[in-house]
Design a protein around this motif. Structure first.
Motif, PDB file in Angstrom:
ATOM      1  N   HIS A 198       0.804  -1.220   0.000  1.00  0.00           N
ATOM      2  CA  HIS A 198       0.000   0.000   0.000  1.00  0.00           C
ATOM      3  C   HIS A 198       0.846   1.284   0.000  1.00  0.00           C
ATOM      4  O   HIS A 198       0.367   2.344   0.398  1.00  0.00           O
ATOM      5  CB  HIS A 198      -0.959   0.026   1.199  1.00  0.00           C
ATOM      6  CG  HIS A 198      -2.079  -0.959   1.108  1.00  0.00           C
ATOM      7  ND1 HIS A 198      -3.236  -0.712   0.389  1.00  0.00           N
ATOM      8  CD2 HIS A 198      -2.218  -2.202   1.628  1.00  0.00           C
ATOM      9  CE1 HIS A 198      -4.041  -1.762   0.486  1.00  0.00           C
ATOM     10  NE2 HIS A 198      -3.446  -2.672   1.223  1.00  0.00           N
ATOM     11  N   ALA A 199       2.092   1.191  -0.456  1.00  0.00           N
ATOM     12  CA  ALA A 199       2.997   2.343  -0.388  1.00  0.00           C
ATOM     13  C   ALA A 199       2.418   3.590  -1.049  1.00  0.00           C
ATOM     14  O   ALA A 199       2.522   4.701  -0.532  1.00  0.00           O
ATOM     15  CB  ALA A 199       4.346   1.993  -1.009  1.00  0.00           C
ATOM     16  N   PHE A 200       1.790   3.406  -2.228  1.00  0.00           N
ATOM     17  CA  PHE A 200       1.219   4.534  -2.964  1.00  0.00           C
ATOM     18  C   PHE A 200      -0.277   4.348  -3.236  1.00  0.00           C
ATOM     19  O   PHE A 200      -0.836   5.051  -4.082  1.00  0.00           O
ATOM     20  CB  PHE A 200       1.952   4.723  -4.299  1.00  0.00           C
ATOM     21  CG  PHE A 200       3.403   5.091  -4.159  1.00  0.00           C
ATOM     22  CD1 PHE A 200       3.771   6.407  -3.946  1.00  0.00           C
ATOM     23  CD2 PHE A 200       4.391   4.124  -4.226  1.00  0.00           C
ATOM     24  CE1 PHE A 200       5.111   6.764  -3.818  1.00  0.00           C
ATOM     25  CE2 PHE A 200       5.733   4.457  -4.095  1.00  0.00           C
ATOM     26  CZ  PHE A 200       6.092   5.783  -3.879  1.00  0.00           C
ATOM     27  N   SER A 201      -0.915   3.426  -2.572  1.00  0.00           N
ATOM     28  CA  SER A 201      -2.330   3.169  -2.871  1.00  0.00           C
ATOM     29  C   SER A 201      -3.180   4.402  -2.591  1.00  0.00           C
ATOM     30  O   SER A 201      -2.958   5.128  -1.620  1.00  0.00           O
ATOM     31  CB  SER A 201      -2.859   1.978  -2.071  1.00  0.00           C
ATOM     32  OG  SER A 201      -2.924   2.266  -0.696  1.00  0.00           O
ATOM     33  N   GLY A 202      -4.111   4.668  -3.496  1.00  0.00           N
ATOM     34  CA  GLY A 202      -4.986   5.814  -3.345  1.00  0.00           C
ATOM     35  C   GLY A 202      -4.387   7.138  -3.769  1.00  0.00           C
ATOM     36  O   GLY A 202      -5.007   8.182  -3.567  1.00  0.00           O
ATOM     37  N   CYS A 203      -3.187   7.109  -4.368  1.00  0.00           N
ATOM     38  CA  CYS A 203      -2.574   8.343  -4.887  1.00  0.00           C
ATOM     39  C   CYS A 203      -3.194   8.625  -6.254  1.00  0.00           C
ATOM     40  O   CYS A 203      -2.608   8.344  -7.305  1.00  0.00           O
ATOM     41  CB  CYS A 203      -1.059   8.194  -4.988  1.00  0.00           C
ATOM     42  SG  CYS A 203      -0.232   8.058  -3.393  1.00  0.00           S
ATOM     43  N   SER A 204      -4.372   9.173  -6.235  1.00  0.00           N
ATOM     44  CA  SER A 204      -5.203   9.259  -7.429  1.00  0.00           C
ATOM     45  C   SER A 204      -4.730  10.273  -8.458  1.00  0.00           C
ATOM     46  O   SER A 204      -5.236  10.289  -9.584  1.00  0.00           O
ATOM     47  CB  SER A 204      -6.649   9.566  -7.035  1.00  0.00           C
ATOM     48  OG  SER A 204      -6.706  10.728  -6.223  1.00  0.00           O
ATOM     49  N   ALA A 205      -3.762  11.151  -8.110  1.00  0.00           N
ATOM     50  CA  ALA A 205      -3.252  12.138  -9.066  1.00  0.00           C
ATOM     51  C   ALA A 205      -1.924  11.721  -9.693  1.00  0.00           C
ATOM     52  O   ALA A 205      -1.443  12.375 -10.620  1.00  0.00           O
ATOM     53  CB  ALA A 205      -3.088  13.499  -8.383  1.00  0.00           C
ATOM     54  N   LEU A 206      -1.344  10.628  -9.205  1.00  0.00           N
ATOM     55  CA  LEU A 206      -0.045  10.173  -9.692  1.00  0.00           C
ATOM     56  C   LEU A 206      -0.180   9.626 -11.108  1.00  0.00           C
ATOM     57  O   LEU A 206      -0.917   8.677 -11.346  1.00  0.00           O
ATOM     58  CB  LEU A 206       0.506   9.099  -8.753  1.00  0.00           C
ATOM     59  CG  LEU A 206       1.950   8.656  -8.943  1.00  0.00           C
ATOM     60  CD1 LEU A 206       2.905   9.809  -8.656  1.00  0.00           C
ATOM     61  CD2 LEU A 206       2.254   7.474  -8.016  1.00  0.00           C
ATOM     62  N   THR A 207       0.551  10.234 -12.062  1.00  0.00           N
ATOM     63  CA  THR A 207       0.413   9.837 -13.468  1.00  0.00           C
ATOM     64  C   THR A 207       1.523   8.918 -13.953  1.00  0.00           C
ATOM     65  O   THR A 207       1.330   8.154 -14.898  1.00  0.00           O
ATOM     66  CB  THR A 207       0.366  11.072 -14.376  1.00  0.00           C
ATOM     67  OG1 THR A 207       1.561  11.840 -14.192  1.00  0.00           O
ATOM     68  CG2 THR A 207      -0.840  11.943 -14.057  1.00  0.00           C
ATOM     69  N   GLY A 208       2.675   9.007 -13.341  1.00  0.00           N
ATOM     70  CA  GLY A 208       3.805   8.174 -13.764  1.00  0.00           C
ATOM     71  C   GLY A 208       4.813   8.055 -12.649  1.00  0.00           C
ATOM     72  O   GLY A 208       4.890   8.918 -11.768  1.00  0.00           O
ATOM     73  N   ILE A 209       5.587   6.993 -12.669  1.00  0.00           N
ATOM     74  CA  ILE A 209       6.604   6.796 -11.643  1.00  0.00           C
ATOM     75  C   ILE A 209       7.735   5.958 -12.209  1.00  0.00           C
ATOM     76  O   ILE A 209       7.491   5.014 -12.972  1.00  0.00           O
ATOM     77  CB  ILE A 209       6.006   6.140 -10.368  1.00  0.00           C
ATOM     78  CG1 ILE A 209       7.002   6.154  -9.224  1.00  0.00           C
ATOM     79  CG2 ILE A 209       5.509   4.738 -10.658  1.00  0.00           C
ATOM     80  CD1 ILE A 209       6.392   5.798  -7.883  1.00  0.00           C
ATOM     81  N   ARG A 210       8.958   6.329 -11.877  1.00  0.00           N
ATOM     82  CA  ARG A 210      10.134   5.565 -12.300  1.00  0.00           C
ATOM     83  C   ARG A 210      10.583   4.669 -11.163  1.00  0.00           C
ATOM     84  O   ARG A 210      10.872   5.140 -10.071  1.00  0.00           O
ATOM     85  CB  ARG A 210      11.271   6.494 -12.705  1.00  0.00           C
ATOM     86  CG  ARG A 210      12.581   5.765 -12.985  1.00  0.00           C
ATOM     87  CD  ARG A 210      13.750   6.709 -13.137  1.00  0.00           C
ATOM     88  NE  ARG A 210      15.012   5.983 -13.145  1.00  0.00           N
ATOM     89  CZ  ARG A 210      15.726   5.694 -12.059  1.00  0.00           C
ATOM     90  NH1 ARG A 210      15.280   6.057 -10.866  1.00  0.00           N
ATOM     91  NH2 ARG A 210      16.872   5.029 -12.153  1.00  0.00           N
ATOM     92  N   ILE A 211      10.618   3.364 -11.419  1.00  0.00           N
ATOM     93  CA  ILE A 211      11.098   2.415 -10.426  1.00  0.00           C
ATOM     94  C   ILE A 211      12.549   2.085 -10.775  1.00  0.00           C
ATOM     95  O   ILE A 211      12.821   1.592 -11.868  1.00  0.00           O
ATOM     96  CB  ILE A 211      10.248   1.137 -10.420  1.00  0.00           C
ATOM     97  CG1 ILE A 211       8.787   1.482 -10.068  1.00  0.00           C
ATOM     98  CG2 ILE A 211      10.796   0.117  -9.434  1.00  0.00           C
ATOM     99  CD1 ILE A 211       7.853   0.298 -10.130  1.00  0.00           C
ATOM    100  N   PRO A 212      13.500   2.360  -9.889  1.00  0.00           N
ATOM    101  CA  PRO A 212      14.909   2.139 -10.216  1.00  0.00           C
ATOM    102  C   PRO A 212      15.278   0.665 -10.315  1.00  0.00           C
ATOM    103  O   PRO A 212      14.551  -0.208  -9.804  1.00  0.00           O
ATOM    104  CB  PRO A 212      15.651   2.811  -9.054  1.00  0.00           C
ATOM    105  CG  PRO A 212      14.689   2.769  -7.926  1.00  0.00           C
ATOM    106  CD  PRO A 212      13.320   2.922  -8.538  1.00  0.00           C
ATOM    107  N   ASP A 213      16.408   0.385 -10.946  1.00  0.00           N
ATOM    108  CA  ASP A 213      16.860  -0.989 -11.148  1.00  0.00           C
ATOM    109  C   ASP A 213      17.240  -1.694  -9.857  1.00  0.00           C
ATOM    110  O   ASP A 213      17.486  -2.900  -9.865  1.00  0.00           O
ATOM    111  CB  ASP A 213      18.066  -1.010 -12.097  1.00  0.00           C
ATOM    112  CG  ASP A 213      17.697  -0.605 -13.512  1.00  0.00           C
ATOM    113  OD1 ASP A 213      16.505  -0.708 -13.859  1.00  0.00           O
ATOM    114  OD2 ASP A 213      18.587  -0.189 -14.271  1.00  0.00           O
ATOM    115  N   SER A 214      17.318  -0.957  -8.765  1.00  0.00           N
ATOM    116  CA  SER A 214      17.678  -1.549  -7.482  1.00  0.00           C
ATOM    117  C   SER A 214      16.509  -2.291  -6.827  1.00  0.00           C
ATOM    118  O   SER A 214      16.718  -3.143  -5.958  1.00  0.00           O
ATOM    119  CB  SER A 214      18.179  -0.455  -6.528  1.00  0.00           C
ATOM    120  OG  SER A 214      17.223   0.589  -6.428  1.00  0.00           O
TER     121      SER A 214
END
Length: 208
Positions: A49-65
């Protein structure tokens, strides 16, 4: 920390320092104005649930780590259109993208072996998905109500298992002697009669 910024409705962006190694459970849950997140290369897991319900979030970069994405990490991120899962990720838990109704496409990394239950449920704009060769099982309701889905790239593996929660499973594999696909069913019920009724229903549904 757990719930660190949960419910910070006015928060619009955040840049995490390299000292952060894990985004704990519910860290940014229900930050409804959050549109930008910078995840440093030091982070190895994104928890439940780290970002659950973040309804305005359009994009996110997940690093290779990052190697693990926890259950419901992006649940109901309705504006999320773009997310790239790096090949470093080996485990994606259940319900991760449930309700991400703006998501249009996604690729599953090669080392992920299972697509959890309800992982993409209600992703109504998801039109194509590439399932890697490492995937051997697909959980219950994984793509339920993905009404825009037109193309699925399945793994090259010759055995595919569909898990039906605690009710049983369906296994599909090509025949070794004939040009056809064979299906194997398992059904669980409180009684023999209940299990047989469920099995008959499964076979009928797959035959339609």
């Amino acid at each position: 920390r757990h719930n660190a910024f949960k419910g910070c409705a006015a928060l619009t962006q955040i840049h995490l320092p390299t000292s952060v190694t894990s985004i704990d459970s519910c860290t940014f849950q229900d930050c409804i104005s959050l549109v930008e997140v910078n995840i440093p290369d030091s982070v190895t897991e994104i928890c439940e649930h780290a970002f659950s319900g973040c309804s305005a979030l359009t994009g996110i970069r997940i690093p290779d780590s990052v190697t693990r994405i926890g259950q419901a990490a992006f649940f109901d991120c309705r504006a999320l259109t773009d997310i790239a899962i790096p090949e470093s990720v080996t485990k994606i838990d259940n319900v991760v993208f449930h309700g991400c109704s703006s998501l249009t496409s996604i690729a599953i990394p090669d080392d992920v072996t299972s697509i959890g239950w309800r992982m993409f449920r209600d992703c109504r704009n998801l039109s194509n998905i590439a399932i890697s060769d490492g995937v051997t099982s697909i959980g219950d309701e994984a793509f339920r109500d993905c009404t825009g889905l037109t193309e699925i790239t399945l793994p090259k593996s010759n055995v595919l298992e569909l898990l039906l929660g605690d009710k049983g499973s369906v296994i599909a594999r090509p025949s070794g002697t004939e040009p056809k696909v064979k299906f194997y069913y398992t059904a669980v019920g409180e009684t023999k009669e209940a299990a047989k009724a469920l099995l008959d229903a499964m076979v009928a549904q797959m035959s339609n």
